[in-house]
Design a protein around this motif. Structure first.
Motif, short mmCIF file in Angstrom:
data_model
loop_
_atom_site.label_atom_id
_atom_site.label_comp_id
_atom_site.label_asym_id
_atom_site.label_seq_id
_atom_site.Cartn_x
_atom_site.Cartn_y
_atom_site.Cartn_z
N ALA A 54 2.44 -7.96 21.65
CA ALA A 54 2.83 -7.66 20.28
C ALA A 54 3.15 -6.18 20.12
O ALA A 54 4.07 -5.80 19.37
CB ALA A 54 1.71 -8.05 19.31
N THR A 55 2.42 -5.35 20.84
CA THR A 55 2.67 -3.91 20.79
C THR A 55 4.05 -3.57 21.35
O THR A 55 4.81 -2.79 20.76
CB THR A 55 1.58 -3.16 21.58
N GLU A 56 4.38 -4.15 22.48
CA GLU A 56 5.69 -3.91 23.08
C GLU A 56 6.81 -4.37 22.16
O GLU A 56 7.84 -3.70 22.03
CB GLU A 56 5.77 -4.61 24.43
N ALA A 57 6.61 -5.51 21.50
CA ALA A 57 7.62 -6.02 20.57
C ALA A 57 7.79 -5.08 19.38
O ALA A 57 8.91 -4.83 18.92
CB ALA A 57 7.24 -7.42 20.10
N ALA A 58 6.68 -4.56 18.87
CA ALA A 58 6.74 -3.64 17.72
C ALA A 58 7.47 -2.36 18.08
O ALA A 58 8.27 -1.83 17.30
CB ALA A 58 5.33 -3.33 17.23
N VAL A 59 7.21 -1.85 19.27
CA VAL A 59 7.88 -0.63 19.72
C VAL A 59 9.38 -0.87 19.87
O VAL A 59 10.21 -0.04 19.47
CB VAL A 59 7.26 -0.13 21.05
N GLN A 60 9.76 -2.01 20.42
CA GLN A 60 11.18 -2.32 20.57
C GLN A 60 11.86 -2.44 19.22
O GLN A 60 13.00 -1.97 19.03
CB GLN A 60 11.35 -3.62 21.35
N THR A 61 11.17 -3.05 18.25
CA THR A 61 11.71 -3.15 16.89
C THR A 61 11.96 -1.76 16.30
O THR A 61 12.98 -1.51 15.65
CB THR A 61 10.76 -3.94 15.98
N ALA A 90 0.81 -1.21 0.00
CA ALA A 90 0.00 0.00 0.00
C ALA A 90 0.85 1.26 0.00
O ALA A 90 0.55 2.23 -0.71
CB ALA A 90 -0.93 0.00 1.22
N ILE A 91 1.91 1.27 0.79
CA ILE A 91 2.73 2.49 0.94
C ILE A 91 3.81 2.57 -0.12
O ILE A 91 4.11 3.65 -0.64
CB ILE A 91 3.36 2.53 2.34
N GLY A 92 4.41 1.44 -0.46
CA GLY A 92 5.53 1.42 -1.39
C GLY A 92 6.85 1.34 -0.65
O GLY A 92 6.95 1.73 0.52
N GLU A 93 7.86 0.86 -1.31
CA GLU A 93 9.19 0.75 -0.71
C GLU A 93 9.80 2.13 -0.47
O GLU A 93 9.62 3.04 -1.28
CB GLU A 93 10.11 -0.07 -1.62
N HIS A 94 10.52 2.26 0.64
CA HIS A 94 11.20 3.53 0.94
C HIS A 94 12.32 3.24 1.93
O HIS A 94 12.16 2.44 2.86
CB HIS A 94 10.22 4.54 1.53
N GLU A 95 13.45 3.91 1.74
CA GLU A 95 14.60 3.64 2.61
C GLU A 95 14.37 4.04 4.06
O GLU A 95 15.01 3.51 4.98
CB GLU A 95 15.84 4.38 2.07
N ASN A 96 13.44 4.96 4.30
CA ASN A 96 13.15 5.40 5.66
C ASN A 96 11.89 4.75 6.23
O ASN A 96 11.34 5.23 7.23
CB ASN A 96 12.99 6.92 5.70
N LEU A 97 11.45 3.68 5.59
CA LEU A 97 10.23 2.99 6.02
C LEU A 97 10.58 1.66 6.68
O LEU A 97 11.32 0.85 6.12
CB LEU A 97 9.31 2.74 4.82
N LEU A 98 10.02 1.44 7.86
CA LEU A 98 10.10 0.15 8.53
C LEU A 98 8.68 -0.36 8.72
O LEU A 98 7.85 0.32 9.33
CB LEU A 98 10.78 0.29 9.90
N VAL A 99 8.39 -1.53 8.19
CA VAL A 99 7.06 -2.12 8.32
C VAL A 99 7.10 -3.20 9.39
O VAL A 99 7.97 -4.07 9.37
CB VAL A 99 6.59 -2.70 6.97
N VAL A 100 6.15 -3.14 10.32
CA VAL A 100 6.12 -4.06 11.45
C VAL A 100 4.71 -4.62 11.60
O VAL A 100 3.73 -3.87 11.54
CB VAL A 100 6.53 -3.36 12.76
N ALA A 101 4.61 -5.93 11.79
CA ALA A 101 3.32 -6.56 12.04
C ALA A 101 2.82 -6.14 13.41
O ALA A 101 3.57 -6.15 14.39
CB ALA A 101 3.43 -8.08 11.95
N LEU A 102 1.54 -5.78 13.50
CA LEU A 102 1.00 -5.37 14.79
C LEU A 102 -0.51 -5.54 14.84
O LEU A 102 -1.24 -5.03 13.99
CB LEU A 102 1.34 -3.90 15.08
N ASP A 103 -0.96 -6.23 15.87
CA ASP A 103 -2.35 -6.27 16.27
C ASP A 103 -2.44 -5.41 17.52
O ASP A 103 -1.94 -5.79 18.58
CB ASP A 103 -2.79 -7.72 16.55
N ILE A 104 -3.05 -4.26 17.43
CA ILE A 104 -3.03 -3.30 18.53
C ILE A 104 -3.77 -3.79 19.77
O ILE A 104 -3.61 -3.22 20.85
CB ILE A 104 -3.57 -1.92 18.11
N THR A 105 -4.58 -4.83 19.62
CA THR A 105 -5.29 -5.36 20.78
C THR A 105 -4.43 -6.33 21.59
O THR A 105 -4.87 -6.83 22.63
CB THR A 105 -6.59 -6.07 20.37
N ASP A 106 -3.22 -6.60 21.13
CA ASP A 106 -2.30 -7.53 21.79
C ASP A 106 -1.17 -6.73 22.44
O ASP A 106 -0.24 -6.28 21.75
CB ASP A 106 -1.74 -8.51 20.76
N PRO A 107 -1.20 -6.54 23.75
CA PRO A 107 -0.17 -5.73 24.42
C PRO A 107 1.25 -6.25 24.22
O PRO A 107 2.18 -5.45 24.04
CB PRO A 107 -0.57 -5.79 25.90
#
Length: 297
Positions: free
Chosen positions: A63-70, A44-61
Motif C-alpha cells: 500500500a505504501t508503494e502504491a501511495a508513493v506512485q500515486t 480534517a485538512i479542508g479542500e485545497h487545489e494543491n492537496l492530494l489525499v491518499v489512503a495509506l496504512d503505513i504497516t502495509d508495504p
C-alpha cells in the motif's frame, strides 16, 4: 529544494499531521496527505487545489508503494517526507502483551521505515529531498509507563541518526523531531492511546492511578501543535535541517538534565572505562574482606 516543494505526510487525518499539512499548504507547498480513511483526512485538512489525499496504512508495504506512485503520478516528485503517523501503547512492561509490544513496533518503527524505503528511490533520482521523522522525548529518555512506546521511539532515533550517513551523499537530509507534551490526540483513548491488556496484581494500583493521571493530562498539554507545525515548515524551507529538533521548553529542560546526568556518569567512572583497552593498566580498588585489605584488579 524549490520554493514549491511536494510534501508527503503520514498520519495527516488527526493531531499534528493536520497542522503540518495545513502549514505546508499555507506556505505554498503541495501536499500528499495520507491516512487510513481519506474522507477523514479531507474533512480534517479542508479542500485545497494543491492537496492530494491518499489512503495509506503505513504497516502495509505494498500500500505504501502504491501511495508513493500515486503521489509521483500527480506531482512528479517528492521533496519532503514527514513520518508522523504513530500511536501509544501505554503501560508497565509486564502488563503489555507480546502482541501489543509487536504492534507498537510495527506502527511506530516499521511503518516509517516502510514509507521511507518506498520514497528514497524517488529522492535519490532527484538527488535531493528531506526525511523528517517525528519521534518523541521518549525517544531520548525512558520514563515510567512507556516501555513499549519508548522502545519504538528509541529505535527511530537510532535508525534516523544512521540513515543520515546513507543518504546525505545523494543530497538528502534528515531530521528527527522530539516533541515534548503537545496538545494533540496522542492521549485520546481509543484514538491513539491503547491501555495494557494484561493484569498483574503488583502493578494493578499503579496502573489504575497512572491511567487516570494520563487521561487528566489530555487537553492540558502546554505545547501548541500549530506552532510546532509552522516550526517544521520553517526548518524545512531553510534548507538546513538539524540532525535533531528538540521541540518544546519542557523537553529541552529534560534533555539538558539528562545530558548532565550522562556526563556525570562518564566522569564518575572515567578511569575505569579508560582502563578497558589492551595494554592499559588495570584500575585497582581497595576493599575490606575478612578484616583484611585486599586489592582487586
Amino acid at each position: 529544494m524549490t520554493e514549491n516543494n511536494v510534501w508527503f505526510i503520514t498520519g495527516a487525518g488527526r493531531g499534528l499531521g493536520i497542522d503540518i499539512a495545513q502549514a505546508a499548504l499555507a506556505a505554498g507547498h503541495s501536499v500528499v496527505a495520507t491516512g487510513r480513511d481519506p474522507k477523514k483526512v479531507v474533512d480534517a485538512i479542508g479542500e485545497h487545489e494543491n492537496l492530494l489525499v491518499v489512503a495509506l496504512d503505513i504497516t502495509d508495504p505494498s500500500a505504501t508503494e502504491a501511495a508513493v506512485q500515486t503521489a509521483v503520478d500527480r506531482f512528479g516528485r517528492i521533496d519532503v517526507l514527514v513520518n508522523n503517523a504513530g500511536n501509544f501503547y501505554a503501560g508497565y512492561f509486564e502488563n503489555i502483551s507480546p502482541e501489543q509490544f509487536r504492534a507498537q513496533m510495527e506502527t511506530n518503527f516499521f511503518g516509517p521505515t516502510n514509507v521511507t524505503r518506498a520514497i528514497l528511490p524517488v529522492m535519490r533520482k532527484q538527488r535531493s529531498g528531506q526525511v523528517i521523522t517525528v519521534t518523541s522525548a521518549a525517544g531520548l529518555m525512558g520514563q515510567e509507563f512507556v516501555a513499549a512506546y519508548a522502545a519504538s521511539k528509541f529505535a527511530l532515533e537510532g535508525w534516523m541518526e544512521s540513515l543520515r550517513y546513507d543518504v546525505e551523499r545523494f543530497g538528502i537530509s534528515t531530521m528527527a523531531v522530539e516533541p515534548g507534551f503537545f496538545r494533540t490526540e496522542l492521549l485520546v483513548e481509543g484514538s491513539s492511546t491503547i491501555w495494557p491488556e494484561l493484569d498483574i496484581e503488583d502493578y494493578a494500583e499503579l496502573t489504575a492511578q497512572t491511567i487516570e493521571a494520563w487521561k487528566g493530562m489530555n487537553g492540558q498539554q502546554g505545547g501548541d501543535p500549530k506552532k510546532l507545525a509552522q516550526a517544521l515548515v520553517t526548518l524545512s524551507d531553510s534548507g538546513k535541517l538539524p540532525l535533531r529538533f528538540v521541540a518544546g521548553a519542557d523537553v529541552m529542560e529534560r534533555v539538558e538534565q539528562n545530558l548532565a546526568t550522562v556526563q556525570g556518569q562518564i566522569d564518575a567512572h572515567r578511569e575505569l572505562s579508560a582502563s578497558l583497552a589492551f595494554g592499559a593498566p588495570p584500575v585497582r580498588s581497595a576493599r575490606r574482606a575478612d578484616n583484611a585489605l585486599s586489592i582487586d584488579a
